[in-house]
Design a protein around this motif. Structure first.
Motif, mmCIF file in Angstrom:
data_model
loop_
_atom_site.group_PDB
_atom_site.id
_atom_site.type_symbol
_atom_site.label_atom_id
_atom_site.label_comp_id
_atom_site.label_asym_id
_atom_site.label_seq_id
_atom_site.Cartn_x
_atom_site.Cartn_y
_atom_site.Cartn_z
ATOM 1 N N LEU A 171 0.802 -1.222 0.000
ATOM 2 C CA LEU A 171 0.000 0.000 0.000
ATOM 3 C C LEU A 171 0.840 1.280 0.000
ATOM 4 C CD1 LEU A 171 -2.788 -1.066 2.514
ATOM 5 C CD2 LEU A 171 -2.958 -0.864 0.016
ATOM 6 N N GLU A 172 2.116 1.154 0.301
ATOM 7 C CA GLU A 172 2.986 2.325 0.338
ATOM 8 C C GLU A 172 3.280 2.798 -1.088
ATOM 9 O OE1 GLU A 172 7.005 3.311 2.784
ATOM 10 O OE2 GLU A 172 5.627 1.793 3.529
ATOM 11 N N ARG A 173 3.316 4.092 -1.285
ATOM 12 C CA ARG A 173 3.532 4.670 -2.618
ATOM 13 C C ARG A 173 4.829 5.476 -2.652
ATOM 14 N NH1 ARG A 173 1.088 1.227 -4.595
ATOM 15 N NH2 ARG A 173 -1.135 1.081 -4.495
ATOM 16 N N TYR A 174 5.497 5.394 -3.781
ATOM 17 C CA TYR A 174 6.717 6.152 -4.038
ATOM 18 C C TYR A 174 6.495 6.913 -5.340
ATOM 19 C CZ TYR A 174 8.401 2.798 -0.672
ATOM 20 O OH TYR A 174 8.544 2.035 0.452
ATOM 21 N N PRO A 175 6.353 8.230 -5.268
ATOM 22 C CA PRO A 175 5.964 8.994 -6.467
ATOM 23 C C PRO A 175 6.972 8.933 -7.614
ATOM 24 C CG PRO A 175 6.495 10.451 -4.626
ATOM 25 C CD PRO A 175 6.514 9.064 -4.102
ATOM 26 N N ASP A 176 8.241 8.752 -7.319
ATOM 27 C CA ASP A 176 9.257 8.774 -8.375
ATOM 28 C C ASP A 176 9.770 7.396 -8.769
ATOM 29 O OD1 ASP A 176 9.088 11.551 -8.305
ATOM 30 O OD2 ASP A 176 10.667 11.712 -6.801
ATOM 31 N N GLU A 177 9.197 6.334 -8.189
ATOM 32 C CA GLU A 177 9.705 4.982 -8.423
ATOM 33 C C GLU A 177 8.581 4.051 -8.885
ATOM 34 O OE1 GLU A 177 12.878 4.660 -8.220
ATOM 35 O OE2 GLU A 177 13.324 6.450 -7.068
ATOM 36 N N VAL A 178 8.951 3.076 -9.688
ATOM 37 C CA VAL A 178 8.032 2.008 -10.084
ATOM 38 C C VAL A 178 8.566 0.734 -9.435
ATOM 39 C CG1 VAL A 178 7.094 0.650 -11.984
ATOM 40 C CG2 VAL A 178 7.452 3.101 -12.267
ATOM 41 N N ILE A 179 7.852 0.239 -8.441
ATOM 42 C CA ILE A 179 8.292 -0.942 -7.707
ATOM 43 C C ILE A 179 7.991 -2.188 -8.546
ATOM 44 C CG2 ILE A 179 8.087 -2.255 -5.560
ATOM 45 C CD1 ILE A 179 9.178 0.624 -5.233
ATOM 46 N N THR A 180 9.014 -3.002 -8.770
ATOM 47 C CA THR A 180 8.837 -4.205 -9.583
ATOM 48 C C THR A 180 8.737 -5.475 -8.736
ATOM 49 O OG1 THR A 180 11.229 -4.413 -9.866
ATOM 50 C CG2 THR A 180 10.013 -3.190 -11.564
ATOM 51 N N GLY A 181 8.888 -5.344 -7.414
ATOM 52 C CA GLY A 181 8.764 -6.512 -6.549
ATOM 53 C C GLY A 181 8.968 -6.153 -5.088
ATOM 54 N N TYR A 182 8.502 -7.035 -4.218
ATOM 55 C CA TYR A 182 8.596 -6.860 -2.766
ATOM 56 C C TYR A 182 9.324 -8.066 -2.209
ATOM 57 C CZ TYR A 182 5.208 -3.264 -3.718
ATOM 58 O OH TYR A 182 4.591 -2.144 -4.219
ATOM 59 N N VAL A 183 10.375 -7.832 -1.428
ATOM 60 C CA VAL A 183 11.245 -8.908 -0.973
ATOM 61 C C VAL A 183 11.152 -9.065 0.540
ATOM 62 C CG1 VAL A 183 13.598 -9.798 -0.970
ATOM 63 C CG2 VAL A 183 12.802 -8.424 -2.888
ATOM 64 N N MET A 184 10.900 -10.291 0.970
ATOM 65 C CA MET A 184 10.879 -10.621 2.393
ATOM 66 C C MET A 184 12.093 -11.497 2.697
ATOM 67 S SD MET A 184 6.852 -11.217 3.098
ATOM 68 C CE MET A 184 7.014 -10.984 4.847
ATOM 69 N N ASN A 185 12.550 -11.441 3.943
ATOM 70 C CA ASN A 185 13.739 -12.182 4.376
ATOM 71 C C ASN A 185 14.935 -11.837 3.494
ATOM 72 O OD1 ASN A 185 12.302 -13.503 6.435
ATOM 73 N ND2 ASN A 185 11.566 -15.018 4.959
ATOM 74 N N ALA A 186 15.109 -10.536 3.259
ATOM 75 C CA ALA A 186 16.138 -10.052 2.350
ATOM 76 C C ALA A 186 17.519 -10.049 3.003
ATOM 77 C CB ALA A 186 15.785 -8.633 1.905
ATOM 78 N N ARG A 187 18.508 -10.269 2.168
ATOM 79 C CA ARG A 187 19.905 -10.114 2.560
ATOM 80 C C ARG A 187 20.711 -9.879 1.286
ATOM 81 N NH1 ARG A 187 19.110 -15.543 2.549
ATOM 82 N NH2 ARG A 187 20.715 -16.831 1.624
ATOM 83 N N ILE A 188 21.921 -9.377 1.453
ATOM 84 C CA ILE A 188 22.799 -9.097 0.327
ATOM 85 C C ILE A 188 23.846 -10.197 0.246
ATOM 86 C CG2 ILE A 188 24.393 -7.434 -0.709
ATOM 87 C CD1 ILE A 188 21.479 -6.426 -0.384
ATOM 88 N N VAL A 189 23.997 -10.766 -0.950
ATOM 89 C CA VAL A 189 25.005 -11.790 -1.204
ATOM 90 C C VAL A 189 25.724 -11.401 -2.485
ATOM 91 C CG1 VAL A 189 25.423 -14.232 -1.698
ATOM 92 C CG2 VAL A 189 23.622 -13.576 -0.088
ATOM 93 N N SER A 190 27.020 -11.132 -2.388
ATOM 94 C CA SER A 190 27.832 -10.781 -3.568
ATOM 95 C C SER A 190 27.216 -9.638 -4.366
ATOM 96 C CB SER A 190 28.035 -11.996 -4.464
ATOM 97 O OG SER A 190 28.709 -13.007 -3.772
ATOM 98 N N ALA A 191 26.818 -8.587 -3.696
ATOM 99 C CA ALA A 191 26.237 -7.380 -4.307
ATOM 100 C C ALA A 191 24.929 -7.652 -5.037
ATOM 101 C CB ALA A 191 27.238 -6.687 -5.221
ATOM 102 N N CYS A 192 24.226 -8.724 -4.658
ATOM 103 C CA CYS A 192 22.898 -9.039 -5.192
ATOM 104 C C CYS A 192 21.921 -9.190 -4.038
ATOM 105 C CB CYS A 192 22.928 -10.342 -5.989
ATOM 106 S SG CYS A 192 23.985 -10.279 -7.447
#
Length: 111
Positions: free
Chosen positions: A15-36
């Motif tokens: 439900l959250e909106r970002y006026p300047d961005e187009v969100i292409t997905g929502y990530v749960m249990n996120a972490r960074i691995v090798s810059a991904c």
């Protein structure tokens, strides 16, 4: 299967909106691995709900009041709903690397 609390967090993020961005997905249990970005993805074209995502290389990290947005080399803009254990630390570490590269005028990142 998501818990009730996880479902509420996901709905809140949707439900959250970002006026300047187009969100292409929502990530749960996120972490960074090798810059991904790695995690369970929702509302993303080409993925089943809750399927494991390994994004392309991260090019930009944007922090809003309540959310982190991750832009990738593939043109995705992913919203982080929740972090896996150690996930926030991995994101902050990559952010520090981006800031250091920017200060050094390095081409290592696009941020």
């Amino acid at each position: 299967m998501l818990t009730r609390y996880q479902k509420l967090r996901l709905v809140d993020a949707l439900l959250e909106r970002y006026p300047d961005e187009v969100i292409t997905g929502y990530v749960m249990n996120a972490r960074i691995v090798s810059a991904c970005l790695v995690g369970a993805v929702y509302q993303t074209w080409g993925y089943a709900q809750g399927e494991r995502l390994m994004s392309g290389a991260i090019t930009q990290i944007i922090q809003y009041e309540r959310r982190w947005l991750i832009k990738t080399i593939d043109g995705d803009c992913l919203s982080i709903v929740s972090f896996a254990p150690g996930g926030r630390r991995s994101l902050l570490h990559l952010t520090a690397l981006f800031e250091t590269a920017a200060l050094a005028h390095s081409r290592w990142c696009l941020h």
